[in-house]
Design an enzyme around this catalytic site. Structure first.
Site, mmCIF file in Angstrom:
data_model
loop_
_atom_site.group_PDB
_atom_site.id
_atom_site.type_symbol
_atom_site.label_atom_id
_atom_site.label_comp_id
_atom_site.label_asym_id
_atom_site.label_seq_id
_atom_site.Cartn_x
_atom_site.Cartn_y
_atom_site.Cartn_z
ATOM 1 N N ASP A 1 5.218 -5.771 1.585
ATOM 2 C CA ASP A 1 5.280 -5.002 0.338
ATOM 3 C C ASP A 1 4.122 -4.013 0.273
ATOM 4 O O ASP A 1 3.105 -4.164 0.943
ATOM 5 C CB ASP A 1 5.326 -5.907 -0.894
ATOM 6 N N GLU B 1 5.788 -5.473 -7.249
ATOM 7 C CA GLU B 1 5.201 -5.863 -8.533
ATOM 8 C C GLU B 1 6.058 -5.398 -9.712
ATOM 9 O O GLU B 1 5.850 -5.830 -10.836
ATOM 10 C CB GLU B 1 3.789 -5.286 -8.667
#
Length: 374
Positions: free
Chosen positions: A69, A128
């Site tokens: 990520d 997120e």
């Protein structure tokens, strides 16, 4: 790639944290680094602010995938690093700078030491929020390069460097964002009987919700409801017409998630009657549980332990959320914790993971992929 090279990359990335689907500088940095590899060894496809990177195998029959990520958080950094974030109120406080660096280190190894199978590296934006895994999975590129298995890691501040942790089955919880908006009739503070106070209504609701986990969730299951912010009112002498509550729900089973949401919605309906107001409940983003494929993760733990690549510990389920769960819902694979020995935890302004862990992760994953891709 040596530790000093990995650390230099991590420090570069640490300085440019960007929020979900805004990772333009990060994407450009990754592309610049990848451009240094010999032409023909890798294929690169852009996807929004992320990347698909395929390292070509010598005689490929399948694809093994690794996901990293990319996004940072809305946090003002307080590490004191000389390489602190140059973006105000943005920080890599969840280790995504580590995750990307490790992926680049693994790519570098397999460009120089080819294996039989293709290896696919997914640089995924917006973990997120608002969530990049689901739309990435739906892209044509995933159909073009469909993996037979997929892996990922996450830094663990509480584990020492040289240690990894994981388990069969459920590793991370189901998570959902929660927003509740209340609206009533405001008024003068001197005449409360002529108004409907949404600050009082919101306070009552927060108290009521504390009973859900205790009385509506299976005692052998687990759930957490956290209200992180309450906003309402405009002045000290005005009864608030509106209030807004924001928080998260986390459960270890989809059934408990459904039950918690039903109870919250029922409580809001009751609040509408009790406080003569209107209420709206929404769930802006939700992440599916991270559930490891038992056979693959057990084999991985045994491989790492038997080859002395790292200390292996069996983790407990965590209430953290990760949209990698959607990838594991579709493809076999696993996720594991990487020990980074930080005195401060995830999402903390002083998170300081030890860079020696970069070397551990690259060593573990290059050895594992070498064993599975030949």
């Amino acid at each position: 790639m040596k530790l000093d090279e990995l650390a230099a990359i991590r420090r570069d990335l640490h300085q440019i944290p960007e929020l979900g689907f805004q990772e333009y500088k990060t994407q450009a940095y990754l592309l610049n680094h990848l451009a240094k590899h010999p032409e023909g060894r890798i294929e690169i496809e852009k996807w929004r602010t992320g990347l698909f990177v395929k390292v070509k195998g010598t005689a490929p029959e399948k694809i093994l995938a690794y996901r990293a990520d990319m996004d940072g958080l809305s946090i003002r950094e307080d590490t004191g690093y000389s390489f602190s974030s140059v973006h105000q109120d943005r920080m890599h406080a969840c280790g995504h700078d580590f995750h990307m660096t490790i992926a680049l280190g693994i790519i570098d190894h397999f460009v120089r030491h080819p294996v039989k199978q293709d290896l696919l590296f997914l640089f995924q934006p917006a973990e997120e929020g608002p969530g990049g895994a689901e739309p990435m999975l739906e892209s044509d590129l995933f159909k073009k390069w469909e993996p037979s298995m997929i892996t990922a890691l996450h830094i663990a501040p509480e584990l020492p460097v040289g240690t990894i942790g994981t388990k069969s089955g459920l590793l991370f919880a189901n998570t959902s964002e929660l927003v509740i908006e209340l609206e009533g009739k405001g008024g003068h503070a001197a005449y409360p009987h002529l108004a409907e106070d949404m600050v009082v209504a919101a306070s009552s609701l927060v108290t009521q919700m504390q009973s859900i986990v205790a009385r509506n969730v299976d005692p052998l299951d687990s759930a957490v409801i956290t209200i992180g912010t309450i906003t309402g009112g405009s002045a000290q002498n005005i009864i608030a017409q509106e209030a807004r509550l924001e928080g998260t729900i986390r459960t270890l089973s989809p059934a408990s998630m459904e039950q918690v949401k039903k109870r919250i919605e029922a409580m809001v309906r009751g609040l509408e009657t009790a406080y003569q107001c209107s209420g709206k409940v929404s769930y802006p983003a939700a992440y599916y549980q991270v559930c490891n494929s038992s056979d693959l993760v057990e084999d991985f733990m045994q491989f790492v332990s038997e080859n002395g690549l790292a200390e292996v510990v069996r983790s407990k389920e965590a209430m953290t959320g990760e949209d990698f769960g959607y990838m594991l819902k579709k493809y076999p694979g696993f996720m594991f914790w990487l020990g980074v020995d930080s005195p401060y935890g995830l999402h903390h302004a002083k998170l300081q993971p030890k860079e020696e862990a970069l070397e551990t992760a690259v060593r573990v994953m290059t050895a594992y992929f070498s064993s599975k891709a030949n």
